[in-house]
Design a protein around this motif. Structure first.
Motif, short mmCIF file in Angstrom:
data_model
loop_
_atom_site.label_atom_id
_atom_site.label_comp_id
_atom_site.label_asym_id
_atom_site.label_seq_id
_atom_site.Cartn_x
_atom_site.Cartn_y
_atom_site.Cartn_z
N LYS A 28 0.80 -1.22 0.00
CA LYS A 28 0.00 0.00 0.00
C LYS A 28 0.83 1.26 0.00
CE LYS A 28 -3.95 -2.20 2.01
NZ LYS A 28 -4.83 -2.33 0.91
N GLY A 29 2.14 1.14 0.16
CA GLY A 29 3.03 2.29 0.17
C GLY A 29 3.31 2.79 1.57
N GLU A 30 4.42 3.50 1.69
CA GLU A 30 4.81 4.02 3.00
C GLU A 30 3.80 5.01 3.54
OE1 GLU A 30 8.80 5.38 3.46
OE2 GLU A 30 9.58 3.79 2.19
N ASP A 31 3.09 5.70 2.66
CA ASP A 31 2.08 6.66 3.12
C ASP A 31 1.01 5.98 3.96
OD1 ASP A 31 3.39 8.74 1.87
OD2 ASP A 31 2.14 8.65 0.07
N ALA A 32 0.70 4.73 3.65
CA ALA A 32 -0.31 4.01 4.43
C ALA A 32 0.16 3.83 5.87
CB ALA A 32 -0.59 2.65 3.79
N LEU A 33 1.45 3.56 6.05
CA LEU A 33 1.98 3.43 7.42
C LEU A 33 1.96 4.77 8.14
CD1 LEU A 33 4.99 0.97 7.11
CD2 LEU A 33 2.73 0.55 8.06
N TYR A 34 2.34 5.84 7.45
CA TYR A 34 2.32 7.16 8.08
C TYR A 34 0.90 7.52 8.52
CZ TYR A 34 7.06 7.91 6.33
OH TYR A 34 8.39 7.79 6.07
N LEU A 35 -0.09 7.23 7.69
CA LEU A 35 -1.48 7.51 8.06
C LEU A 35 -1.90 6.67 9.26
CD1 LEU A 35 -3.11 7.72 4.53
CD2 LEU A 35 -2.66 9.61 6.11
N LEU A 36 -1.51 5.41 9.25
CA LEU A 36 -1.84 4.52 10.36
C LEU A 36 -1.21 5.01 11.65
CD1 LEU A 36 -2.99 1.88 11.49
CD2 LEU A 36 -0.88 0.78 10.77
N PHE A 37 0.09 5.35 11.61
CA PHE A 37 0.76 5.84 12.81
C PHE A 37 0.13 7.12 13.31
CE2 PHE A 37 5.13 3.68 11.98
CZ PHE A 37 4.53 2.44 12.09
N ASN A 38 -0.27 8.00 12.41
CA ASN A 38 -0.94 9.24 12.82
C ASN A 38 -2.27 8.94 13.49
OD1 ASN A 38 1.06 11.00 11.99
ND2 ASN A 38 0.19 11.26 9.96
N GLU A 39 -3.03 8.00 12.93
CA GLU A 39 -4.32 7.64 13.53
C GLU A 39 -4.15 7.06 14.93
OE1 GLU A 39 -7.76 7.54 12.81
OE2 GLU A 39 -7.15 9.09 11.40
N LEU A 40 -3.10 6.26 15.11
CA LEU A 40 -2.85 5.63 16.40
C LEU A 40 -2.04 6.52 17.34
CD1 LEU A 40 -2.00 2.03 15.15
CD2 LEU A 40 -4.16 2.84 16.13
N ARG A 41 -1.65 7.69 16.82
CA ARG A 41 -0.84 8.64 17.58
C ARG A 41 0.46 8.03 18.07
NH1 ARG A 41 -5.63 11.84 20.74
NH2 ARG A 41 -6.77 12.27 18.83
N LEU A 42 1.13 7.33 17.13
CA LEU A 42 2.41 6.70 17.42
C LEU A 42 3.53 7.50 16.76
CD1 LEU A 42 1.47 2.99 16.67
CD2 LEU A 42 1.78 4.04 18.91
N PRO A 43 4.69 7.54 17.40
CA PRO A 43 5.83 8.24 16.75
C PRO A 43 6.31 7.45 15.54
CG PRO A 43 6.53 7.17 18.76
CD PRO A 43 5.05 7.01 18.69
N ARG A 44 6.84 8.18 14.57
CA ARG A 44 7.37 7.51 13.38
C ARG A 44 8.84 7.30 13.49
NH1 ARG A 44 5.17 11.36 8.88
NH2 ARG A 44 3.78 12.32 10.29
#
Length: 44
Positions: A28-44
């Motif tokens: 799904k691309g790295e953007d999918a992980l960034y969106l997921l981490f933002n939703e979960l409020r996790l640091p990247r």
């Protein structure tokens, strides 16, 4: 695709959880992980 949560009863659960994150990133691309981490409020 759902996330896999590591647990103490399965010896390979951490591997499976990391493998799922890699698959999400690959498929799904790295953007999918960034969106997921933002939703979960996790640091990247």
């Amino acid at each position: 695709m759902a996330l896999v949560r590591p647990n103490q009863t399965h010896w390979n659960s951490i591997f499976m959880a990391v493998d799922r994150l890699v698959r999400i990133s690959t498929e799904k691309g790295e953007d999918a992980l960034y969106l997921l981490f933002n939703e979960l409020r996790l640091p990247r």
